[in-house]
Design a protein around this motif. Structure first.
Motif, PDB file in Angstrom:
ATOM      1  N   PRO A  21       0.833  -1.210   0.000  1.00 16.94           N
ATOM      2  CA  PRO A  21       0.000   0.000   0.000  1.00 16.94           C
ATOM      3  C   PRO A  21       0.864   1.256   0.000  1.00 16.94           C
ATOM      4  O   PRO A  21       1.994   1.251   0.461  1.00 16.94           O
ATOM      5  CB  PRO A  21      -0.808  -0.129   1.289  1.00 16.94           C
ATOM      6  N   SER A  22       0.297   2.326  -0.502  1.00 17.50           N
ATOM      7  CA  SER A  22       1.009   3.600  -0.558  1.00 17.50           C
ATOM      8  C   SER A  22       1.090   4.213   0.833  1.00 17.50           C
ATOM      9  O   SER A  22       0.214   4.021   1.673  1.00 17.50           O
ATOM     10  CB  SER A  22       0.303   4.584  -1.482  1.00 17.50           C
ATOM     11  N   SER A  54       0.599   6.895   3.470  1.00 20.06           N
ATOM     12  CA  SER A  54      -0.335   8.010   3.640  1.00 20.06           C
ATOM     13  C   SER A  54       0.415   9.314   3.879  1.00 20.06           C
ATOM     14  O   SER A  54      -0.066  10.387   3.503  1.00 20.06           O
ATOM     15  CB  SER A  54      -1.299   7.727   4.791  1.00 20.06           C
ATOM     16  N   HIS A  55       1.606   9.246   4.488  1.00 25.81           N
ATOM     17  CA  HIS A  55       2.401  10.455   4.679  1.00 25.81           C
ATOM     18  C   HIS A  55       2.855  11.023   3.327  1.00 25.81           C
ATOM     19  O   HIS A  55       2.869  12.242   3.134  1.00 25.81           O
ATOM     20  CB  HIS A  55       3.622  10.171   5.558  1.00 25.81           C
ATOM     21  N   ALA A  56       3.231  10.157   2.398  1.00 24.27           N
ATOM     22  CA  ALA A  56       3.665  10.609   1.082  1.00 24.27           C
ATOM     23  C   ALA A  56       2.512  11.260   0.331  1.00 24.27           C
ATOM     24  O   ALA A  56       2.687  12.310  -0.298  1.00 24.27           O
ATOM     25  CB  ALA A  56       4.224   9.438   0.277  1.00 24.27           C
ATOM     26  N   ILE A  57       1.336  10.660   0.406  1.00 21.68           N
ATOM     27  CA  ILE A  57       0.166  11.217  -0.269  1.00 21.68           C
ATOM     28  C   ILE A  57      -0.200  12.568   0.335  1.00 21.68           C
ATOM     29  O   ILE A  57      -0.445  13.545  -0.383  1.00 21.68           O
ATOM     30  CB  ILE A  57      -1.021  10.237  -0.191  1.00 21.68           C
ATOM     31  N   THR A  58      -0.197  12.657   1.669  1.00 19.31           N
ATOM     32  CA  THR A  58      -0.532  13.910   2.343  1.00 19.31           C
ATOM     33  C   THR A  58       0.485  14.990   2.020  1.00 19.31           C
ATOM     34  O   THR A  58       0.122  16.145   1.776  1.00 19.31           O
ATOM     35  CB  THR A  58      -0.619  13.681   3.868  1.00 19.31           C
ATOM     36  N   ARG A  93      10.792   8.629   4.492  1.00 23.47           N
ATOM     37  CA  ARG A  93      11.273   7.639   5.451  1.00 23.47           C
ATOM     38  C   ARG A  93      10.425   6.365   5.383  1.00 23.47           C
ATOM     39  O   ARG A  93      10.950   5.251   5.464  1.00 23.47           O
ATOM     40  CB  ARG A  93      11.231   8.214   6.868  1.00 23.47           C
ATOM     41  N   ALA A  94       9.110   6.520   5.207  1.00 20.70           N
ATOM     42  CA  ALA A  94       8.215   5.352   5.172  1.00 20.70           C
ATOM     43  C   ALA A  94       8.382   4.541   3.886  1.00 20.70           C
ATOM     44  O   ALA A  94       8.075   3.349   3.871  1.00 20.70           O
ATOM     45  CB  ALA A  94       6.764   5.799   5.312  1.00 20.70           C
ATOM     46  N   THR A  95       8.850   5.173   2.820  1.00 23.42           N
ATOM     47  CA  THR A  95       8.981   4.464   1.547  1.00 23.42           C
ATOM     48  C   THR A  95      10.418   4.080   1.230  1.00 23.42           C
ATOM     49  O   THR A  95      10.701   3.641   0.114  1.00 23.42           O
ATOM     50  CB  THR A  95       8.427   5.328   0.393  1.00 23.42           C
ATOM     51  N   PRO A 125       6.931  -1.889   7.780  1.00 23.36           N
ATOM     52  CA  PRO A 125       6.619  -2.657   6.578  1.00 23.36           C
ATOM     53  C   PRO A 125       6.900  -1.831   5.329  1.00 23.36           C
ATOM     54  O   PRO A 125       6.853  -0.606   5.366  1.00 23.36           O
ATOM     55  CB  PRO A 125       5.129  -2.940   6.719  1.00 23.36           C
ATOM     56  N   PRO A 126       7.172  -2.486   4.214  1.00 24.17           N
ATOM     57  CA  PRO A 126       7.455  -1.747   2.977  1.00 24.17           C
ATOM     58  C   PRO A 126       6.212  -1.017   2.473  1.00 24.17           C
ATOM     59  O   PRO A 126       5.102  -1.520   2.580  1.00 24.17           O
ATOM     60  CB  PRO A 126       7.893  -2.832   1.995  1.00 24.17           C
ATOM     61  N   ARG A 127       6.421   0.161   1.982  1.00 21.13           N
ATOM     62  CA  ARG A 127       5.339   0.989   1.432  1.00 21.13           C
ATOM     63  C   ARG A 127       5.738   1.505   0.058  1.00 21.13           C
ATOM     64  O   ARG A 127       6.908   1.741  -0.210  1.00 21.13           O
ATOM     65  CB  ARG A 127       5.068   2.206   2.323  1.00 21.13           C
ATOM     66  N   SER A 128       4.770   1.693  -0.795  1.00 19.17           N
ATOM     67  CA  SER A 128       5.031   2.326  -2.086  1.00 19.17           C
ATOM     68  C   SER A 128       4.666   3.802  -1.972  1.00 19.17           C
ATOM     69  O   SER A 128       4.139   4.241  -0.963  1.00 19.17           O
ATOM     70  CB  SER A 128       4.220   1.653  -3.196  1.00 19.17           C
TER      71      SER A 128
END
Length: 179
Positions: free
Chosen positions: A94-95, A97-101, A130-132, A138-141
Motif C-alpha cells: 500500500p502507498s 499516507s504520509h507521502a500522499i498527504t 522515510r516510510a517508503t 513494513p514496505p510501502r510504495s
C-alpha cells in the motif's frame, strides 16, 4: 432563356442529366463506390475490411507466440505479474499516507494557498520518504509521491517566505515610524 438557366448559370442544368455533366446520374448511381477501387462492395479491395490472417496484425506479438493464447491476445509468461484482479502474483504494498498527504499539501501550497501549507507539506513529505525507503518495515510504495511532495513544498515555500518578509517589513516600518 430556359427555366433551367438563369443569371449566373454555371453550365449545369437542374433538369435531366446531360452527357457533359460529370455529376449526372448513371446506372450505378445507387453505388457510392462506383468508379473507385472499392467498386462492387464497401469492403472490396479494402485491406482493413477483414481480419488479418492468424499471427499477423495488431495485437499479435512475441508474447502471444508459444503461450497458448489466441492470436490477438497478449499474455505474459515466466511468472511476470499480469495486470488484473489479485491472484497468485506479488501485489504492490500500500502507498504511504504520509507521502500522499505531503504531495497534496505541497501542491495546495504551490497552487492555492500562497505557500501556507508548504511547511507542513515538507514535514509530511520527509515522513513519507522515510516510510517508503527500501529499509522501511513494513514496505510501502509511494516514493515518487513523497519526492514530488517535497519538491512542490519547497517551491511553495518561496511565496510563503516572500509573504513573511513582506509582513516583517511592514512591522519594522511601523515600529520605525512610531519612534
Amino acid at each position: 432563356m430556359s427555366m433551367d438557366q438563369g443569371p449566373g448559370h454555371s453550365g449545369y442544368s437542374w433538369g435531366s442529366p446531360s452527357a457533359g455533366d460529370p455529376y449526372a446520374s448513371s446506372p450505378s448511381a445507387g453505388d457510392p463506390y462506383a468508379g473507385t477501387p472499392y467498386a462492387g462492395s464497401p469492403s472490396a479491395g479494402d485491406p482493413y475490411a477483414t481480419d488479418p490472417p492468424a499471427g499477423e496484425g495488431f495485437g499479435s506479438s512475441v508474447l502471444a507466440q508459444g503461450s497458448g493464447a489466441p492470436a490477438g491476445h497478449a499474455s505474459y509468461s515466466a511468472g511476470v505479474p499480469v495486470p488484473g484482479p489479485p491472484g497468485p502474483y506479488v501485489q504492490l504494498p500500500p502507498s504511504s499516507s504520509h507521502a500522499i498527504t505531503g504531495f497534496i499539501l505541497g501542491l495546495a501550497g504551490l497552487v492555492m494557498c500562497a505557500g501556507l501549507t508548504a511547511p507542513v507539506g515538507i514535514v509530511f513529505s520527509a515522513l513519507g520518504m522515510r516510510a517508503t525507503s527500501p529499509e522501511a518495515d513494513p514496505p510501502r510504495s509511494g516514493r515518487g509521491l513523497a519526492i514530488a511532495g517535497l519538491v512542490t513544498s519547497l517551491i511553495g515555500m518561496i511565496p510563503f517566505l516572500l509573504m513573511v518578509l513582506y509582513i516583517g517589513a511592514i512591522i519594522v516600518f511601523a515600529i520605525v515610524e512610531a519612534t
